[in-house]
Design a protein around this motif. Sequence first.
Motif, short mmCIF file in Angstrom:
data_model
loop_
_atom_site.label_atom_id
_atom_site.label_comp_id
_atom_site.label_asym_id
_atom_site.label_seq_id
_atom_site.Cartn_x
_atom_site.Cartn_y
_atom_site.Cartn_z
N THR A 64 41.73 33.01 28.21
CA THR A 64 42.46 31.86 28.75
C THR A 64 43.65 32.29 29.60
O THR A 64 44.40 31.45 30.08
CB THR A 64 42.95 30.96 27.60
N GLU A 65 43.80 33.61 29.81
CA GLU A 65 44.91 34.13 30.62
C GLU A 65 44.43 34.45 32.04
O GLU A 65 43.32 34.93 32.23
CB GLU A 65 45.48 35.39 29.98
N PHE A 66 45.27 34.18 33.03
CA PHE A 66 44.94 34.50 34.41
C PHE A 66 46.15 35.13 35.10
O PHE A 66 47.28 35.01 34.64
CB PHE A 66 44.50 33.25 35.18
N GLU A 67 45.90 35.79 36.20
CA GLU A 67 46.96 36.29 37.09
C GLU A 67 46.73 35.70 38.48
O GLU A 67 45.59 35.59 38.93
CB GLU A 67 46.95 37.82 37.16
N MET A 68 47.83 35.37 39.14
CA MET A 68 47.71 34.74 40.46
C MET A 68 48.86 35.25 41.33
O MET A 68 50.02 35.29 40.91
CB MET A 68 47.81 33.22 40.27
N GLU A 69 48.54 35.71 42.55
CA GLU A 69 49.55 36.26 43.44
C GLU A 69 49.12 36.07 44.89
O GLU A 69 48.01 35.61 45.18
CB GLU A 69 49.76 37.75 43.14
N LYS A 70 50.00 36.45 45.78
CA LYS A 70 49.70 36.35 47.20
C LYS A 70 48.59 37.34 47.54
O LYS A 70 48.60 38.49 47.09
CB LYS A 70 50.93 36.67 48.02
N GLY A 71 47.61 36.89 48.31
CA GLY A 71 46.48 37.73 48.66
C GLY A 71 46.60 38.30 50.06
O GLY A 71 47.58 38.05 50.78
N ASP A 72 45.59 39.05 50.44
CA ASP A 72 45.61 39.66 51.78
C ASP A 72 44.43 39.22 52.64
O ASP A 72 44.11 39.86 53.64
CB ASP A 72 45.64 41.18 51.65
N LYS A 73 43.77 38.14 52.25
CA LYS A 73 42.62 37.64 53.04
C LYS A 73 43.11 37.09 54.37
O LYS A 73 44.11 36.36 54.43
CB LYS A 73 41.87 36.56 52.25
N LEU A 74 42.42 37.44 55.46
CA LEU A 74 42.86 37.08 56.80
C LEU A 74 42.07 35.93 57.42
O LEU A 74 42.55 35.29 58.38
CB LEU A 74 42.80 38.31 57.72
N ASP A 75 40.83 35.70 56.94
CA ASP A 75 40.02 34.65 57.55
C ASP A 75 39.79 33.52 56.55
O ASP A 75 39.77 33.72 55.34
CB ASP A 75 38.67 35.21 58.04
N ARG A 76 39.61 32.32 57.14
CA ARG A 76 39.45 31.11 56.32
C ARG A 76 38.25 31.22 55.39
O ARG A 76 37.20 31.74 55.76
CB ARG A 76 39.27 29.91 57.25
N GLY A 77 38.40 30.69 54.18
CA GLY A 77 37.28 30.65 53.27
C GLY A 77 37.62 31.27 51.92
O GLY A 77 38.79 31.53 51.62
N THR A 78 36.58 31.52 51.13
CA THR A 78 36.78 32.02 49.77
C THR A 78 35.81 33.15 49.48
O THR A 78 34.63 33.10 49.87
CB THR A 78 36.56 30.88 48.74
N GLU A 79 36.31 34.17 48.79
CA GLU A 79 35.48 35.29 48.34
C GLU A 79 35.65 35.41 46.82
O GLU A 79 36.77 35.63 46.34
CB GLU A 79 35.90 36.57 49.03
#
Length: 626
Positions: free
Chosen positions: A157-172
């Motif tokens: 039930t634990e997660f980590e969330m931070e600024k990413g480095d993805k440059l193009d629109r969408g989700t991976e």
Amino acid sequence: MSKQKGSLSIHSENIFPIIKKWLYSDQDIFIRELVSNGCDAITKVKRLDTFGEADLSGETNFYVKVVLDKTARTLKFIDNGIGMTDDEVKKYINQIAFSGAEDFLNTYKDKGDKDQIIGHFGLGFYSAFMVADRVDIDTLSFKKEAEAVKWSCDGGTEFEMEKGDKLDRGTEITLHLGEEGEDFLNEYTVRSTIEKYCSFMPYPIFFDVADKEPEKDKEGNIVVEEPKPLNDIEPLYLKQPNSCKDEDYKEFYRSTFKDFKEPLFWIHLNMDYPFNLKGILYFPKLNTGFDTLEGQIKLYNNQVFIANNIKEVIPEFLLLLKGVIDCPDLPLNVSRSFLQNDGSVRKISDYITKKVADKLNQLFKSERQQYEKFWDDISPFVKFGSLKDEKFYKKVDSIILYKTINNKYTTVEEYLSGLEGKLENQVYYVTDKIQQSQYIKLIKENNLDAVILDHHIDSAFISYVEAQKDNLSFKRVDSDIAELIKDKEAIEGEEDKNQTEGLLSIFKKALNREDLKVKLESLKSDDVAGMIILSENSRRMQDMMKMYSMNGMDMGAIPSEETLVLNKKHPLISYLINNNEEGSDKANMIAQQVYDLAMISHRTLSPDDMSSFIKRSNEIMKHLIS
């Protein structure tokens, strides 16, 4: 955005074990769910572009890509759809069971509905944890000035969330496959699963293997091939029927079912009201034992494969067909795999049944000759459907054909009208043209016809038809037809009774059968010495008891109700009547041979009886040359 840690907001304890063990019935469902989510994301951003709330600048190259990396033990799902902001990740990912698709639809429900949103429940993403020890999300929203977001969770039930480095629109989305996902490190497994669930999804779906050795030509040069999507984004069933050619239907059948035998015909379903349903049903060539028939009807919801042969939507008898049905209005439950109880499901089922009946009636009325060519293949299906669904039977009753011993096809009404008053509402039938050839000959000599009912569904079917038509009866040609074939000009008297008693005594002694029933008649033909008759009711009772016995139920001994009809006109019978040789070798041999010859035309002799018959036949031929 600074790095954050937190706990997923959930509405029940231990949500992941529930997802893994209960929510999804098949482990490979996660591929369907994640690819569907990618398609949803593309649909959303395209719709926003239409509303002027996103700027795609004429972009048309939309896709979902699945990438397997066996070395890294990862499986990636990449789309160039709407993406998510950090607030949307918090809302749609961190708060389990809050449906992003539902929220989006509520916001834009009054702004057009050209493209459907596949997802409804918001739990599809979490199916990834059925096979992954850890799941990462890298996403960038379509919104201007949006920052990329990276989210990671190891299945707790634990997660980590931070600024990413993805440059193009969408989700991976990256799945780090654990022990439970071992099977999905296999290229074939992933590819075949995508093809299973995603064959008709609305955007191109590509599959790649990151660490695969490149293919080389004979000179050792690396072969670069243009990537090809695994799916058909405009499947034939979504097109208007009047724009489809016969070859289009045949090609769709071959590619969808990997069946290279041409279907007999097909029905293109295209309905918008009162529910949305599209599809194609094919009648394949059957021509096999009924219990080995198995069709395949693929059920889709907004181009997403749900399951094969769902009986709540597809009437059981239609499961003998092959086809594709897509119904966005299906009331699916949270796992998108099972139907909820809903009155609309029954209406959908009734509609499909009606369209099949309508097609059969149309063929019968406008293409009778072609319909007759199909009949041998489709008759088990039509009969099974009639037994299972009374409404279907009433729609097709008048177009059910029966093949006759003269190789013609007739309906019951046509058969009865051809009797010209010879019989009253009786249909004669045969189950074995070879074994029952003697009876067929007698039927033909009386200018009558009989229909062939040699499929093992026919026994139940004719009983059902008789129940539906009170004044109709079916009689097998070895039923009690003495009235039909006897010489009505012959006068019976006291002498006949005495002769019958004498013959009965001779045959009982020769056959060692005290239970034998014998009847003496003057038949029209003097070619037949004797024949076995059995009342239709007795024969059906015997067949039913045999069926129960084959299924392991002890029904006790099956009583014999056969009667041996002896032809007074035949020389052999005349000899036995006029020569009182009861118990002699000659009388015994004649009686035994007449009985066996009659029985062979009625049913198969037992191995012992057949051996005796062959031995006796050889003895008789020896007498001819002595």
